[in-house]
Design a protein around this motif. Sequence first.
Motif, PDB file in Angstrom:
ATOM      1  N   LEU A  75      15.527 -12.385 -11.016  1.00 54.46           N
ATOM      2  CA  LEU A  75      16.078 -13.702 -11.346  1.00 54.46           C
ATOM      3  C   LEU A  75      15.328 -14.394 -12.476  1.00 54.46           C
ATOM      4  CD1 LEU A  75      16.767 -15.114  -7.750  1.00 54.46           C
ATOM      5  CD2 LEU A  75      18.483 -14.455  -9.449  1.00 54.46           C
ATOM      6  N   TYR A  76      14.007 -14.163 -12.531  1.00 54.79           N
ATOM      7  CA  TYR A  76      13.182 -14.893 -13.500  1.00 54.79           C
ATOM      8  C   TYR A  76      12.256 -13.936 -14.265  1.00 54.79           C
ATOM      9  CZ  TYR A  76      14.687 -18.229  -9.951  1.00 54.79           C
ATOM     10  OH  TYR A  76      15.438 -18.943  -9.054  1.00 54.79           O
ATOM     11  N   PRO A  77      12.819 -12.996 -15.023  1.00 55.14           N
ATOM     12  CA  PRO A  77      11.999 -11.981 -15.709  1.00 55.14           C
ATOM     13  C   PRO A  77      11.055 -12.539 -16.769  1.00 55.14           C
ATOM     14  CG  PRO A  77      14.270 -11.916 -16.482  1.00 55.14           C
ATOM     15  CD  PRO A  77      14.254 -12.827 -15.296  1.00 55.14           C
ATOM     16  N   ALA A  78      11.349 -13.746 -17.261  1.00 55.64           N
ATOM     17  CA  ALA A  78      10.494 -14.334 -18.300  1.00 55.64           C
ATOM     18  C   ALA A  78       9.629 -15.472 -17.764  1.00 55.64           C
ATOM     19  CB  ALA A  78      11.367 -14.847 -19.450  1.00 55.64           C
ATOM     20  N   HIS A  79       9.600 -15.640 -16.456  1.00 55.24           N
ATOM     21  CA  HIS A  79       8.831 -16.738 -15.865  1.00 55.24           C
ATOM     22  C   HIS A  79       7.332 -16.507 -16.052  1.00 55.24           C
ATOM     23  CE1 HIS A  79       7.273 -19.515 -12.777  1.00 55.24           C
ATOM     24  NE2 HIS A  79       8.420 -20.160 -12.941  1.00 55.24           N
ATOM     25  N   GLN A  80       6.584 -17.599 -16.144  1.00 52.88           N
ATOM     26  CA  GLN A  80       5.142 -17.483 -16.386  1.00 52.88           C
ATOM     27  C   GLN A  80       4.397 -16.806 -15.232  1.00 52.88           C
ATOM     28  OE1 GLN A  80       2.973 -21.213 -16.392  1.00 52.88           O
ATOM     29  NE2 GLN A  80       4.548 -22.245 -15.168  1.00 52.88           N
ATOM     30  N   PHE A  81       5.001 -16.815 -14.029  1.00 49.78           N
ATOM     31  CA  PHE A  81       4.352 -16.185 -12.881  1.00 49.78           C
ATOM     32  C   PHE A  81       4.999 -14.857 -12.484  1.00 49.78           C
ATOM     33  CE2 PHE A  81       3.290 -20.764 -11.662  1.00 49.78           C
ATOM     34  CZ  PHE A  81       2.041 -20.699 -12.271  1.00 49.78           C
ATOM     35  N   VAL A  82       5.791 -14.280 -13.378  1.00 48.02           N
ATOM     36  CA  VAL A  82       6.445 -13.014 -13.034  1.00 48.02           C
ATOM     37  C   VAL A  82       5.413 -11.896 -12.858  1.00 48.02           C
ATOM     38  CG1 VAL A  82       6.845 -12.148 -15.393  1.00 48.02           C
ATOM     39  CG2 VAL A  82       8.453 -11.571 -13.544  1.00 48.02           C
ATOM     40  N   ASP A  83       4.264 -12.012 -13.547  1.00 46.69           N
ATOM     41  CA  ASP A  83       3.211 -11.002 -13.365  1.00 46.69           C
ATOM     42  C   ASP A  83       2.703 -11.013 -11.926  1.00 46.69           C
ATOM     43  OD1 ASP A  83       2.020 -13.548 -13.757  1.00 46.69           O
ATOM     44  OD2 ASP A  83       0.114 -12.629 -14.343  1.00 46.69           O
ATOM     45  N   ARG A  84       2.640 -12.202 -11.343  1.00 46.08           N
ATOM     46  CA  ARG A  84       2.203 -12.319  -9.950  1.00 46.08           C
ATOM     47  C   ARG A  84       3.175 -11.600  -9.009  1.00 46.08           C
ATOM     48  NH1 ARG A  84       2.652 -15.240  -5.314  1.00 46.08           N
ATOM     49  NH2 ARG A  84       0.691 -15.810  -4.281  1.00 46.08           N
ATOM     50  N   ALA A  85       4.467 -11.752  -9.281  1.00 43.99           N
ATOM     51  CA  ALA A  85       5.479 -11.083  -8.460  1.00 43.99           C
ATOM     52  C   ALA A  85       5.343  -9.567  -8.564  1.00 43.99           C
ATOM     53  CB  ALA A  85       6.877 -11.527  -8.887  1.00 43.99           C
ATOM     54  N   HIS A  86       5.123  -9.068  -9.781  1.00 42.06           N
ATOM     55  CA  HIS A  86       4.933  -7.626  -9.980  1.00 42.06           C
ATOM     56  C   HIS A  86       3.689  -7.141  -9.230  1.00 42.06           C
ATOM     57  CE1 HIS A  86       7.957  -6.251 -12.891  1.00 42.06           C
ATOM     58  NE2 HIS A  86       7.885  -7.447 -13.434  1.00 42.06           N
ATOM     59  N   PHE A  87       2.608  -7.908  -9.342  1.00 42.63           N
ATOM     60  CA  PHE A  87       1.343  -7.508  -8.714  1.00 42.63           C
ATOM     61  C   PHE A  87       1.483  -7.452  -7.194  1.00 42.63           C
ATOM     62  CE2 PHE A  87      -2.714  -8.739  -6.718  1.00 42.63           C
ATOM     63  CZ  PHE A  87      -3.499  -7.685  -7.133  1.00 42.63           C
ATOM     64  N   TYR A  88       2.064  -8.489  -6.607  1.00 42.73           N
ATOM     65  CA  TYR A  88       2.163  -8.521  -5.147  1.00 42.73           C
ATOM     66  C   TYR A  88       3.243  -7.584  -4.609  1.00 42.73           C
ATOM     67  CZ  TYR A  88      -1.393 -11.960  -4.193  1.00 42.73           C
ATOM     68  OH  TYR A  88      -2.612 -12.580  -4.048  1.00 42.73           O
ATOM     69  N   LYS A  89       4.202  -7.250  -5.427  1.00 43.35           N
ATOM     70  CA  LYS A  89       5.168  -6.228  -5.009  1.00 43.35           C
ATOM     71  C   LYS A  89       4.454  -4.880  -4.864  1.00 43.35           C
ATOM     72  CE  LYS A  89       9.197  -3.608  -6.414  1.00 43.35           C
ATOM     73  NZ  LYS A  89      10.047  -3.183  -7.554  1.00 43.35           N
ATOM     74  N   ALA A  90       3.634  -4.538  -5.869  1.00 43.42           N
ATOM     75  CA  ALA A  90       2.857  -3.293  -5.805  1.00 43.42           C
ATOM     76  C   ALA A  90       1.856  -3.342  -4.655  1.00 43.42           C
ATOM     77  CB  ALA A  90       2.137  -3.056  -7.128  1.00 43.42           C
ATOM     78  N   LYS A  91       1.254  -4.508  -4.448  1.00 49.16           N
ATOM     79  CA  LYS A  91       0.282  -4.663  -3.370  1.00 49.16           C
ATOM     80  C   LYS A  91       0.954  -4.513  -2.005  1.00 49.16           C
ATOM     81  CE  LYS A  91      -3.754  -7.514  -2.305  1.00 49.16           C
ATOM     82  NZ  LYS A  91      -4.451  -8.796  -2.554  1.00 49.16           N
ATOM     83  N   SER A  92       2.208  -4.953  -1.904  1.00 43.80           N
ATOM     84  CA  SER A  92       2.962  -4.784  -0.657  1.00 43.80           C
ATOM     85  C   SER A  92       3.171  -3.306  -0.356  1.00 43.80           C
ATOM     86  CB  SER A  92       4.314  -5.504  -0.751  1.00 43.80           C
ATOM     87  OG  SER A  92       4.144  -6.898  -0.898  1.00 43.80           O
ATOM     88  N   SER A  93       3.474  -2.529  -1.399  1.00 40.31           N
ATOM     89  CA  SER A  93       3.608  -1.075  -1.221  1.00 40.31           C
ATOM     90  C   SER A  93       2.298  -0.479  -0.726  1.00 40.31           C
ATOM     91  CB  SER A  93       4.010  -0.412  -2.544  1.00 40.31           C
ATOM     92  OG  SER A  93       5.317  -0.764  -2.912  1.00 40.31           O
ATOM     93  N   PHE A  94       1.192  -0.934  -1.313  1.00 32.08           N
ATOM     94  CA  PHE A  94      -0.125  -0.430  -0.908  1.00 32.08           C
ATOM     95  C   PHE A  94      -0.410  -0.767   0.549  1.00 32.08           C
ATOM     96  CE2 PHE A  94      -4.746  -0.686  -0.475  1.00 32.08           C
ATOM     97  CZ  PHE A  94      -5.125   0.537  -0.991  1.00 32.08           C
ATOM     98  N   LYS A  95      -0.015  -1.962   0.977  1.00 29.84           N
ATOM     99  CA  LYS A  95      -0.247  -2.394   2.355  1.00 29.84           C
ATOM    100  C   LYS A  95       0.558  -1.565   3.359  1.00 29.84           C
ATOM    101  CE  LYS A  95      -3.027  -6.037   2.008  1.00 29.84           C
ATOM    102  NZ  LYS A  95      -4.305  -6.172   2.761  1.00 29.84           N
ATOM    103  N   LEU A  96       1.622  -0.944   2.893  1.00 27.19           N
ATOM    104  CA  LEU A  96       2.448  -0.112   3.774  1.00 27.19           C
ATOM    105  C   LEU A  96       1.830   1.262   4.017  1.00 27.19           C
ATOM    106  CD1 LEU A  96       5.979  -0.963   2.342  1.00 27.19           C
ATOM    107  CD2 LEU A  96       5.192  -1.447   4.665  1.00 27.19           C
ATOM    108  N   THR A  97       0.740   1.549   3.315  1.00 27.63           N
ATOM    109  CA  THR A  97       0.082   2.845   3.451  1.00 27.63           C
ATOM    110  C   THR A  97      -0.506   3.021   4.843  1.00 27.63           C
ATOM    111  OG1 THR A  97      -0.520   2.817   1.113  1.00 27.63           O
ATOM    112  CG2 THR A  97      -1.716   4.347   2.524  1.00 27.63           C
ATOM    113  N   ASP A  98      -0.157   4.105   5.468  1.00 27.33           N
ATOM    114  CA  ASP A  98      -0.725   4.464   6.771  1.00 27.33           C
ATOM    115  C   ASP A  98      -1.643   5.660   6.544  1.00 27.33           C
ATOM    116  OD1 ASP A  98      -1.398   5.125   9.320  1.00 27.33           O
ATOM    117  OD2 ASP A  98       0.642   5.493  10.039  1.00 27.33           O
TER     118      ASP A  98
END
Length: 254
Positions: free
Chosen positions: A103-126
């Motif tokens: 929805l907001y690809p040019a937003h100033q905090f879009v980097d945060r969304a990318h970072f926490y999306k990747a971090k969510s994947s990492f948290k799913l690691t068993d």
Amino acid sequence: MLPFRLFSKFGSFFTLVSVLALLFACTTTKKERTYSANELLQQGKRLAKEKETEEAKAKIQLLLEDYPDSKERTAATMLLADLHYSGEEYEEAKFHYQKFIELYPAHQFVDRAHFYKAKSSFKLTDLASRDLTPVHSALEGFERFVQDFPQSSYLKQAKAKITQCLDILAQNMFEIGKFYYRTGSYQAAILRLKRLKVEYPKHSYILEAEFLLGESYYHEQNFSEATAYYKTVIKNSPRSEFAKEARLRLKAMR
């Protein structure tokens, strides 16, 4: 005439009841939507701060449903993702961070969304599971993040997470190679440990992997290859226990 009059009276009564019920329903509906988008956002933030996660999510969800075109939608979308993340609902968090990105690809905090999306994947690691899909997904996300957002305040954390992902993948490969060695499947061990050296040449398990390669070749009676790996171990870490064992092997092969 009496029955007709009674019917008319009852008919009027039921009509009145129906009208009153309709008016009450309309009034109730209006009361349910008394808060503005900004008020709902502030309530959601307050509830999130007070750790009332479910109530906070309900307020934010109401905002997104009732005010889809409001300026508060941007902050609400990120907050909803954060609420799922803090509640350890990582699949849901990934979904909402991705929604923010779309929805907001040019937003100033879009980097945060990318970072926490990747971090969510990492948290799913068993770590007890053999399924390393979440680790690969997280690694891909963090590597893309580093490439796309070199000036981000999350850059240092992303690089640290890349190292963690690589450590997990390297350790998994090493443990499989070690398992093959322990069970006498020396050719399989050689293939896996050689792959470890190629893909993760700087990993902490490399010294032991080189020693096990020497041992595997020794048991396969390929003494020239075994000698080469034993000498590599001694050269790279002359005071280690692996070097001590390697010297004993070399002495025995003379």
